[in-house]
Design a protein around this motif. Sequence first.
Motif, PDB file in Angstrom:
ATOM      1  N   GLU A  70       0.816  -1.076  -0.179  1.00 42.87           N
ATOM      2  CA  GLU A  70      -0.176   0.056  -0.106  1.00 42.87           C
ATOM      3  C   GLU A  70       0.990   1.225  -0.029  1.00 42.87           C
ATOM      4  O   GLU A  70       0.533   2.419  -0.600  1.00 42.87           O
ATOM      5  N   ALA A  71       2.157   1.362   0.568  1.00 40.53           N
ATOM      6  CA  ALA A  71       2.863   2.334   0.976  1.00 40.53           C
ATOM      7  C   ALA A  71       3.682   2.638  -0.513  1.00 40.53           C
ATOM      8  O   ALA A  71       4.003   3.861  -0.759  1.00 40.53           O
ATOM      9  N   GLU A  72       4.085   1.501  -1.253  1.00 37.20           N
ATOM     10  CA  GLU A  72       4.896   1.807  -2.309  1.00 37.20           C
ATOM     11  C   GLU A  72       4.658   2.943  -3.540  1.00 37.20           C
ATOM     12  O   GLU A  72       5.442   3.718  -3.885  1.00 37.20           O
ATOM     13  N   PRO A  73       3.248   2.851  -3.855  1.00 32.92           N
ATOM     14  CA  PRO A  73       2.641   3.928  -4.634  1.00 32.92           C
ATOM     15  C   PRO A  73       2.830   5.352  -4.290  1.00 32.92           C
ATOM     16  O   PRO A  73       2.460   6.394  -4.860  1.00 32.92           O
ATOM     17  N   ILE A  74       3.140   5.573  -3.059  1.00 29.29           N
ATOM     18  CA  ILE A  74       3.152   6.871  -2.497  1.00 29.29           C
ATOM     19  C   ILE A  74       3.877   8.003  -3.555  1.00 29.29           C
ATOM     20  O   ILE A  74       3.473   9.194  -3.857  1.00 29.29           O
ATOM     21  N   ILE A  83       5.603  14.061   4.517  1.00 29.92           N
ATOM     22  CA  ILE A  83       5.548  12.940   5.453  1.00 29.92           C
ATOM     23  C   ILE A  83       5.743  13.235   6.876  1.00 29.92           C
ATOM     24  O   ILE A  83       7.084  13.613   6.770  1.00 29.92           O
ATOM     25  N   CYS A  84       5.091  12.731   7.577  1.00 36.34           N
ATOM     26  CA  CYS A  84       5.605  12.948   9.198  1.00 36.34           C
ATOM     27  C   CYS A  84       5.839  11.405   9.800  1.00 36.34           C
ATOM     28  O   CYS A  84       4.991  10.480   9.432  1.00 36.34           O
ATOM     29  N   VAL A  85       6.977  11.246  10.480  1.00 33.02           N
ATOM     30  CA  VAL A  85       7.073  10.058  11.112  1.00 33.02           C
ATOM     31  C   VAL A  85       7.169  10.508  12.683  1.00 33.02           C
ATOM     32  O   VAL A  85       8.075  10.962  13.185  1.00 33.02           O
ATOM     33  N   LYS A 110      10.678   6.227   1.843  1.00 32.14           N
ATOM     34  CA  LYS A 110      11.536   6.083   0.466  1.00 32.14           C
ATOM     35  C   LYS A 110      10.600   6.501  -0.639  1.00 32.14           C
ATOM     36  O   LYS A 110      11.380   7.054  -1.325  1.00 32.14           O
ATOM     37  N   SER A 111       9.703   5.965  -0.580  1.00 32.51           N
ATOM     38  CA  SER A 111       8.966   6.038  -1.915  1.00 32.51           C
ATOM     39  C   SER A 111       8.595   7.877  -2.053  1.00 32.51           C
ATOM     40  O   SER A 111       8.723   8.398  -2.947  1.00 32.51           O
ATOM     41  N   HIS A 112       8.335   8.394  -0.955  1.00 26.45           N
ATOM     42  CA  HIS A 112       8.062   9.728  -0.851  1.00 26.45           C
ATOM     43  C   HIS A 112       9.177  10.483  -1.319  1.00 26.45           C
ATOM     44  O   HIS A 112       9.406  11.660  -1.976  1.00 26.45           O
ATOM     45  N   LEU A 113      10.502  10.335  -0.702  1.00 26.25           N
ATOM     46  CA  LEU A 113      11.612  11.056  -0.946  1.00 26.25           C
ATOM     47  C   LEU A 113      12.143  11.138  -2.550  1.00 26.25           C
ATOM     48  O   LEU A 113      12.872  12.097  -2.797  1.00 26.25           O
ATOM     49  N   ASN A 144      16.210  17.227   3.002  1.00 25.54           N
ATOM     50  CA  ASN A 144      14.744  16.820   2.924  1.00 25.54           C
ATOM     51  C   ASN A 144      14.328  16.606   4.263  1.00 25.54           C
ATOM     52  O   ASN A 144      13.147  16.100   4.409  1.00 25.54           O
ATOM     53  N   PHE A 145      15.078  16.353   5.273  1.00 23.94           N
ATOM     54  CA  PHE A 145      14.701  15.782   6.754  1.00 23.94           C
ATOM     55  C   PHE A 145      14.630  16.910   7.559  1.00 23.94           C
ATOM     56  O   PHE A 145      15.670  17.761   7.623  1.00 23.94           O
ATOM     57  N   TYR A 146      13.448  17.198   8.083  1.00 20.48           N
ATOM     58  CA  TYR A 146      13.193  18.108   9.476  1.00 20.48           C
ATOM     59  C   TYR A 146      12.794  17.443  10.734  1.00 20.48           C
ATOM     60  O   TYR A 146      12.288  16.655  10.494  1.00 20.48           O
TER      61      TYR A 146
END
Length: 187
Positions: A70-74, A83-85, A110-113, A144-146
């Motif tokens: 489900e996450a790969e197509p992001i 994206i927040c973690v 990974k997909s988002h980056l 790109n990391f905050y």
Amino acid sequence: MNIGYCFTGSFCTFKKSLEAMKALIDSGYNVIPIMSESSYKTDTRFGTAEFFINEIEKLTGNKIIHTIVEAEPIGPKKLLDLICVVPCTGNTLAKLASGIADTSVTMAVKSHLRNSRPVVIGVSTNDALGGAAKNIGALMNYKNFYFVPFSMDDCVNKPRSMVCDFTKVTATVEDALKGVEPTLKIF
């Protein structure tokens, strides 16, 4: 704006993270929830998986992404602006710093980056001043990391533990979306 909001296994912080997610929704963001497989399935003394799944889906109005498939197509579909973690465990920090994408959350990031879009990290680990420190340092130097401001949560009983200030998630998201250069903010 579409914000991916990821939960990893720092179960003791889930209620604070729900409040931070709600603040994003109240600020007008469309929040797409993402949970690691373990956080999606695990009942703890802090609440059942079913409780958190129901709360998250009720707050966001969106189904939770909880598998790698489900996450790969992001990324390819450019589904998210950011994206927040939050919370981000030491395990997830290590995987992100090493480029490992073997969970729904690490695959989502990974997909988002691939689109050079921002990732907001809310540290929550008992080992931030131990083994996880090198991974925090590495990610702070990646584009790109905050980081949401973070500090020790119990310096006497947990001298290596750090947790983010969940009340600062929205401000960090807004800075990241503006491209404000991230700085180490410890409160």
